[in-house]
Enzyme design. Structure first.
Site, PDB file in Angstrom:
ATOM      1  NE  ARG A 295      -4.204  -2.084   1.867  1.00  0.00           N
ATOM      2  CZ  ARG A 295      -4.044  -3.206   2.667  1.00  0.00           C
ATOM      3  NH1 ARG A 295      -3.110  -3.095   3.575  1.00  0.00           N
ATOM      4  NH2 ARG A 295      -5.004  -4.097   2.404  1.00  0.00           N
TER       5      ARG A 295
ATOM      6  CE  LYS B  72      -1.907  12.976 -14.978  1.00  0.00           C
ATOM      7  NZ  LYS B  72      -2.614  13.235 -16.191  1.00  0.00           N
TER       8      LYS B  72
ATOM      9  CD  GLU C  56       4.277  14.749 -23.407  1.00  0.00           C
ATOM     10  OE1 GLU C  56       3.615  15.871 -23.080  1.00  0.00           O
ATOM     11  OE2 GLU C  56       3.823  13.705 -23.626  1.00  0.00           O
TER      12      GLU C  56
ATOM     13  CE  LYS D  41       4.015  16.576 -15.067  1.00  0.00           C
ATOM     14  NZ  LYS D  41       4.086  15.303 -15.649  1.00  0.00           N
TER      15      LYS D  41
ATOM     16  CD  GLU E   8      -5.601  14.970 -15.397  1.00  0.00           C
ATOM     17  OE1 GLU E   8      -4.252  14.790 -15.423  1.00  0.00           O
ATOM     18  OE2 GLU E   8      -6.286  14.666 -16.586  1.00  0.00           O
TER      19      GLU E   8
ATOM     20  NE  ARG F 182      -0.812  16.039 -13.386  1.00  0.00           N
ATOM     21  CZ  ARG F 182       0.033  15.458 -12.525  1.00  0.00           C
ATOM     22  NH1 ARG F 182      -0.111  15.555 -11.328  1.00  0.00           N
ATOM     23  NH2 ARG F 182       1.003  14.571 -12.973  1.00  0.00           N
TER      24      ARG F 182
ATOM     25  CG  ASN G 247      -3.828  15.039 -20.080  1.00  0.00           C
ATOM     26  OD1 ASN G 247      -2.525  14.366 -19.780  1.00  0.00           O
ATOM     27  ND2 ASN G 247      -4.568  15.071 -19.019  1.00  0.00           N
TER      28      ASN G 247
ATOM     29  CG  HIS H  66      -1.453  13.673 -24.199  1.00  0.00           C
ATOM     30  ND1 HIS H  66      -0.614  15.002 -24.251  1.00  0.00           N
ATOM     31  CD2 HIS H  66      -0.151  12.814 -23.465  1.00  0.00           C
ATOM     32  CE1 HIS H  66       0.540  14.973 -23.867  1.00  0.00           C
ATOM     33  NE2 HIS H  66       0.680  13.745 -23.355  1.00  0.00           N
TER      34      HIS H  66
ATOM     35  CG  HIS I 234      -3.148   8.883 -24.508  1.00  0.00           C
ATOM     36  ND1 HIS I 234      -3.553   9.434 -23.202  1.00  0.00           N
ATOM     37  CD2 HIS I 234      -1.499   8.979 -24.262  1.00  0.00           C
ATOM     38  CE1 HIS I 234      -2.469   9.876 -22.440  1.00  0.00           C
ATOM     39  NE2 HIS I 234      -1.325   9.611 -23.120  1.00  0.00           N
TER      40      HIS I 234
ATOM     41  CG  HIS J 120       3.690   9.624 -25.275  1.00  0.00           C
ATOM     42  ND1 HIS J 120       2.287   9.317 -25.052  1.00  0.00           N
ATOM     43  CD2 HIS J 120       4.040  10.622 -24.335  1.00  0.00           C
ATOM     44  CE1 HIS J 120       1.684  10.520 -24.382  1.00  0.00           C
ATOM     45  NE2 HIS J 120       2.585  11.188 -24.069  1.00  0.00           N
TER      46      HIS J 120
HETATM   47  N1  GLY Z   1       1.426  13.883 -18.584  1.00  0.00           N
HETATM   48  C1  GLY Z   1       0.600  14.791 -18.052  1.00  0.00           C
HETATM   49  C2  GLY Z   1       0.615  15.011 -16.400  1.00  0.00           C
HETATM   50  O1  GLY Z   1       1.392  14.465 -15.874  1.00  0.00           O
HETATM   51  O2  GLY Z   1      -0.405  15.363 -15.942  1.00  0.00           O
END
Ligand code: GLY
Length: 334
Positions: free
Chosen positions: A111, A133, A175, A203, A213, A217, A221, A224, A228, A240
């Protein structure tokens, strides 16, 4: 050397250390209680890691295919056989696949065990390793299972980029292109080190305000939703960042179709992507209908098709975009 500090609303703080030869700062990032370090990496990475405490290497396979629940199960079993405890630390050494997998294993094993990332690709340094993430893919789509699990620190040693394969570098540039449109910074005119530091700062500013998010946040994306979808429908045959580059062009064209931006702004997107020599069209083997299905499974899609789109107020989340506009705009990236 530069140090960017993450200072999350939750009170969690940690440094991202960027520079040449900063790998030797790794021991200083390990939590003081750490008895042993489980180093998660891939055979090809070839970075000599010295944590200063007892350590063992756990290798995972290469490629997006390794970002699976099977890898997590194997890794956690190997941790258990070694007797990893919460008083130990996981160290992810590699690109985004490694930091996503190592981070998710650390988030879920017992955990939650501390994790530190040593990001060895451009993409991991400016994005994947920073912000907590973690996750793996399902056959139904990319990053569909995961957790927010912040590292205790991140090392971005620029020396590791010197041996980076060309395609990996291009993937990172895709990116990086995204960051141009988040703030308007002219990253392409900067030295690589300054670009990386600035991208991490941008970031960090966003993640500090919205770790989980719930709002802002999601802007990270940008590009994306289609990106994706291209990756998963194309069985990860396209990198990617290259898929994100196409996704950025598409998002600009979609914003134009919806009357949110003018043609000059679309051309600005095309100029940035082309300046990095990135692809601008969807590979012909990828079918529109498959892309549409994949886009509805995107994590942002709470209400029909959802995109991050440019507009008069800058980037924002736009929900419930009509399928006809989406289909019509796909023609612009064919
Ligand atoms: N890769 C997008 C984020 O970390 O929110």
């Amino acid at each position: 050397m530069n140090e960017v500090q993450l200072e999350l609303n939750s009170g969690v703080t940690y440094p991202v250390i960027v520079g040449n030869g900063v790998l030797d700062r790794l021991p200083s990032l390990l939590p003081a209680i750490s008895n042993r370090a489980a180093i998660v990496t891939q055979k090809k990475i070839g970075v000599n890691i010295q944590t200063g405490i007892e350590q063992k290497i756990f290798e995972i396979d290469d490629g997006e295919e390794a970002k699976s629940l099977t890898t997590i199960e194997q890794l956690c079993s190997a941790f258990a056989q070694w007797g990893l405890t919460r008083a130990d630390v996981v160290v992810g050494v590699g690109g985004g696949v490694v930091t996503d997998v190592a981070g998710f294993a650390a988030a879920t094993y017992h955990r939650g065990v501390a994790v530190v990332h040593v990001a060895t690709t451009l993409l991991a340094q400016i994005d994947a390793a920073v912000g907590g993430k973690t996750g793996v893919n399902l056959p139904e789509g990319k990053n569909l299972v995961g957790a927010f699990w912040q590292p205790s620190g991140v090392i971005c040693d620029l020396d590791t980029l010197e041996t980076l394969p060309e395609q990996e570098l291009r993937s990172g540039l895709g990116e990086l292109a995204k960051y141009h449109f988040l703030t308007g910074d002219l990253l392409s005119e900067m030295e690589m080190k300054d670009r990386i530091v600035r991208a991490v700062e941008i970031k960090a500013e966003i993640v500090n305000q919205d770790e989980k998010e719930q709002g802002k946040r999601a802007l990270l994306n940008y590009g994306h939703t289609l990106g994706h979808a291209i990756e998963s429908v194309g069985n990860y045959g396209i990198k990617h960042g290259e898929a994100v580059a196409i996704g950025l062009i598409y998002a600009a064209e979609l914003a134009h179709t919806l009357g949110r931006i003018d043609n000059d702004r679309v051309l600005e997107h095309r100029r940035v992507i082309e300046s990095y020599d990135l692809p601008t069209v969807v590979p012909s083997v990828i079918d529109d209908q498959d892309l549409l299905s994949a886009m509805t499974r995107d994590k942002k899609a709470l209400d029909g098709y959802t995109f991050i789109l440019d507009g008069p107020e800058g980037l924002e989340i736009v929900r419930g975009v009509e399928e006809i506009s989406i289909k019509e705009t796909l023609e612009k990236v064919r």
